[in-house]
Design an enzyme around this catalytic site. Structure first.
Site, PDB file in Angstrom:
ATOM      1  N   GLY A  47      -0.467  -5.168   7.210  1.00  8.38           N
ATOM      2  CA  GLY A  47       0.205  -3.872   6.984  1.00  8.38           C
ATOM      3  C   GLY A  47       1.173  -3.611   8.114  1.00  8.38           C
ATOM      4  O   GLY A  47       1.221  -2.516   8.680  1.00  8.38           O
ATOM      5  N   ASP A 110       0.642  -9.958  -1.424  1.00  8.47           N
ATOM      6  CA  ASP A 110      -0.481  -9.039  -1.620  1.00  8.47           C
ATOM      7  C   ASP A 110      -1.670  -9.395  -0.712  1.00  8.47           C
ATOM      8  O   ASP A 110      -2.379 -10.363  -0.957  1.00  8.47           O
ATOM      9  CB  ASP A 110      -0.900  -9.084  -3.093  1.00  8.47           C
ATOM     10  CG  ASP A 110      -2.048  -8.133  -3.386  1.00  8.47           C
ATOM     11  OD1 ASP A 110      -2.423  -7.349  -2.480  1.00  8.47           O
ATOM     12  OD2 ASP A 110      -2.563  -8.169  -4.516  1.00  8.47           O
ATOM     13  N   ALA A 111      -1.869  -8.575   0.306  1.00  6.95           N
ATOM     14  CA  ALA A 111      -2.930  -8.826   1.294  1.00  6.95           C
ATOM     15  C   ALA A 111      -4.321  -8.797   0.668  1.00  6.95           C
ATOM     16  O   ALA A 111      -5.277  -9.318   1.248  1.00  6.95           O
ATOM     17  CB  ALA A 111      -2.852  -7.788   2.410  1.00  6.95           C
ATOM     18  N   ALA A 139      -1.962   0.666   3.589  1.00 12.04           N
ATOM     19  CA  ALA A 139      -2.042   1.900   2.796  1.00 12.04           C
ATOM     20  C   ALA A 139      -1.441   1.548   1.450  1.00 12.04           C
ATOM     21  O   ALA A 139      -0.273   1.162   1.377  1.00 12.04           O
ATOM     22  CB  ALA A 139      -1.264   3.025   3.464  1.00 12.04           C
ATOM     23  N   TYR A 234      -8.481  16.098   1.492  1.00  8.77           N
ATOM     24  CA  TYR A 234      -8.467  14.878   2.293  1.00  8.77           C
ATOM     25  C   TYR A 234      -9.882  14.398   2.646  1.00  8.77           C
ATOM     26  O   TYR A 234     -10.472  13.591   1.940  1.00  8.77           O
ATOM     27  CB  TYR A 234      -7.570  15.003   3.554  1.00  8.77           C
ATOM     28  CG  TYR A 234      -7.245  13.613   4.054  1.00  8.77           C
ATOM     29  CD1 TYR A 234      -6.063  12.980   3.688  1.00  8.77           C
ATOM     30  CD2 TYR A 234      -8.170  12.882   4.820  1.00  8.77           C
ATOM     31  CE1 TYR A 234      -5.808  11.673   4.069  1.00  8.77           C
ATOM     32  CE2 TYR A 234      -7.930  11.576   5.206  1.00  8.77           C
ATOM     33  CZ  TYR A 234      -6.743  10.979   4.832  1.00  8.77           C
ATOM     34  OH  TYR A 234      -6.513   9.680   5.200  1.00  8.77           O
ATOM     35  N   LYS A 243     -12.428   6.673   3.455  1.00  7.23           N
ATOM     36  CA  LYS A 243     -12.445   6.598   4.924  1.00  7.23           C
ATOM     37  C   LYS A 243     -13.886   6.518   5.443  1.00  7.23           C
ATOM     38  O   LYS A 243     -14.154   5.821   6.417  1.00  7.23           O
ATOM     39  CB  LYS A 243     -11.690   7.781   5.534  1.00  7.23           C
ATOM     40  CG  LYS A 243     -10.183   7.744   5.316  1.00  7.23           C
ATOM     41  CD  LYS A 243      -9.531   6.469   5.846  1.00  7.23           C
ATOM     42  CE  LYS A 243      -8.019   6.467   5.740  1.00  7.23           C
ATOM     43  NZ  LYS A 243      -7.432   5.126   6.009  1.00  7.23           N
ATOM     44  N   THR A 274       4.585  10.010   6.507  1.00  6.74           N
ATOM     45  CA  THR A 274       4.793   8.667   5.966  1.00  6.74           C
ATOM     46  C   THR A 274       4.989   8.832   4.466  1.00  6.74           C
ATOM     47  O   THR A 274       4.803   9.921   3.920  1.00  6.74           O
ATOM     48  CB  THR A 274       3.588   7.728   6.206  1.00  6.74           C
ATOM     49  OG1 THR A 274       2.456   8.241   5.520  1.00  6.74           O
ATOM     50  CG2 THR A 274       3.267   7.568   7.682  1.00  6.74           C
TER      51      THR A 274
END
Ligand code: NAD
Ligand code: NA
Length: 396
Positions: A47, A110-111, A139, A234, A243, A274
């Site tokens: 990323g 594509d990771a 992300a 979030y 997360k 971002t």
């Protein structure tokens, strides 16, 4: 070609190569101005082309003279279309690295796939032997699962009940109420599959099994917590579940790196503009109030200031890495300061379309958003023909 910003909703369809190059150069100058960091010397950044990942690559390379391999998923330029900003950023980064005599190669793909992991391992073996630091800064809204072939989509929704609060359209400055329906279990599961820790752990397993992790290798991924006003959408929403999963995965990875004496960290970073955060309702209003207060207090930071401080003041100090009661590194400490949060909270209650330009940093928000795409930089002549870049020589 003369390139202008073309906005479409929460994204900009064009990117400026010279502006992206300026952005990278500014970040490099900042890191150099802060002096040497005794950090890792062979670094893999997953990323690596925008945001915190790009800042991490720049900090490793220009703060510690590290050789870097970057993995990202960006579009190269095509007939009548600019490349994505991350592609231009990476082209500029590699040019600067080369000038400085630093090894830098990249893999664009594509990771989440087995192929890109294998390609990365082959490249490490061929050029570096091993890496001593792996930064995981993906992300993405989607993930094709490499085992099942299922395409999972993440969502940004509250859990349990409908969430209603203020939001701003940062293009128009219009403040309004927004209501978001709660996620169902499938939404939650999908978001965890995309943005949780499974892929990070797959990367670390693959790297370890291939023998390309050095003794004492470390890895770090980025998380976010934030204030009460954004909690429902979030940290206590679908993305928060992801997360939670990412943070729990750090402990599993540390266990699996035991034989190498390695360690996995999560750093909780500050809220920043971002492409991803602009698309989350409520967050842009919070960020515009937060920026106003943090700038007034002299503690505002962008990605590069955050990551330079993370490396210099947390990771590589010769002392134990300080963590909170959940084992996380906190570089969101200034954002979360009580006095700053109290001020943001008070402003939040009063924010309207009419007063936001004054009480919030809407102009700063817009500037940062334009900057993401290489627009609005001093020192770039936007009326001139843009640099026609067609390839990155060091993409493998
Ligand atoms: P970003 O969108 O700027 O960067 C994402 C990177 O992932 C890019 O390099 C992109 O090319 C790459 N990528 C996306 N999908 C890919 C794929 N399939 N294969 C390979 N590469 C892919 O995002 P960011 O804001 O820098 O976020 C990075 C991390 O930091 C995330 O975990 C995010 O949650 C976290 N974070 C962000 C904020 C914030 O406010 N922006 C705050 C705290 C933590
Ligand atoms: Na990133």
């Amino acid at each position: 070609m003369i390139i202008e910003p073309r906005m479409r909703g929460f994204i900009c369809l064009t990117a400026h190569p010279d502006g992206c190059a300026q952005s990278v150069k500014n970040q490099i100058s900042y890191v150099k101005s802060k002096g040497t960091i005794e950090g890792a010397k062979k670094v893999l950044v997953i990323g690596a082309s925008t945001g915190f990942g790009l800042a991490s690559r720049i900090t490793a390379a220009f703060g510690s003279n590290a050789a870097t391999i970057g993995v990202f998923f960006e579009k190269e330029p095509a007939e009548g279309k600019t490349a994505t900003p991350g592609w231009y950023n990476s082209a500029a980064f590699e040019q600067e690295a080369q000038k400085a005599g630093l090894y830098a190669k990249s893999i664009n793909g594509d990771a989440f796939s087995n192929e890109v992991k294998q390609k990365t391992i082959d490249l490490i073996k061929a050029d570096l032997g091993q890496v001593d630091m792996v930064i995981y800064s993906l992300a993405s809204p989607v993930r094709m699962h490499p085992v099942t072939g299922v395409l999972h989509r993440s969502v940004l929704k509250p859990i349990g009940s409908t969430f209603t609060n203020k939001t701003v359209d940062f293009h128009t400055g219009n403040v309004s109420q927004v209501s978001i329906e709660p996620a169902n279990q499938e939404d939650i599961d999908n978001t965890v599959v995309v943005m949780g820790g499974e892929d990070w752990s797959m990367w670390m397993e693959a790297l370890k099994n291939a023998g390309v992790l050095a003794q004492g290798a470390t890895t770090i991924a980025y998380s976010y917590i934030g204030p009460e006003v954004t909690e429902a959408v979030y940290r206590k929403g679908t993305i928060g579940r992801a997360k939670d999963h990412l943070e729990a995965t750090a402990f599993e990875i540390t266990d699996s790196l035991n034989s190498l004496g390695g360690k996995a960290y999560v750093s909780v970073n500050k809220a920043l503009v971002t492409q991803a955060s602009s698309a989350i309702p409520v967050i842009p209003l919070y960020i515009s109030l937060l920026y106003k207060i943090m700038k007034a207090e002299g503690v505002h930071e962008g990605c590069i200031e955050q990551i330079q401080r993370l490396f210099a003041d947390r990771l590589y100090t010769n002392a134990a890495v300080p963590t909170d009661d959940k084992g996380r590194i906190r570089i969101d400490d200034w954002e979360m300061r009580d006095d700053i949060q109290a001020k943001v909270k008070a402003l939040w209650a009063t924010a309207t379309t009419e007063n936001l330009p004054e009480i919030g940093d809407l102009a700063g928000y817009k500037q940062d958003f334009l900057n993401l795409f290489g627009f609005g930089f001093e020192g770039v002549d936007y009326t001139a023909e843009a640099n026609e870049m067609t390839q990155i020589p060091s993409i493998v």
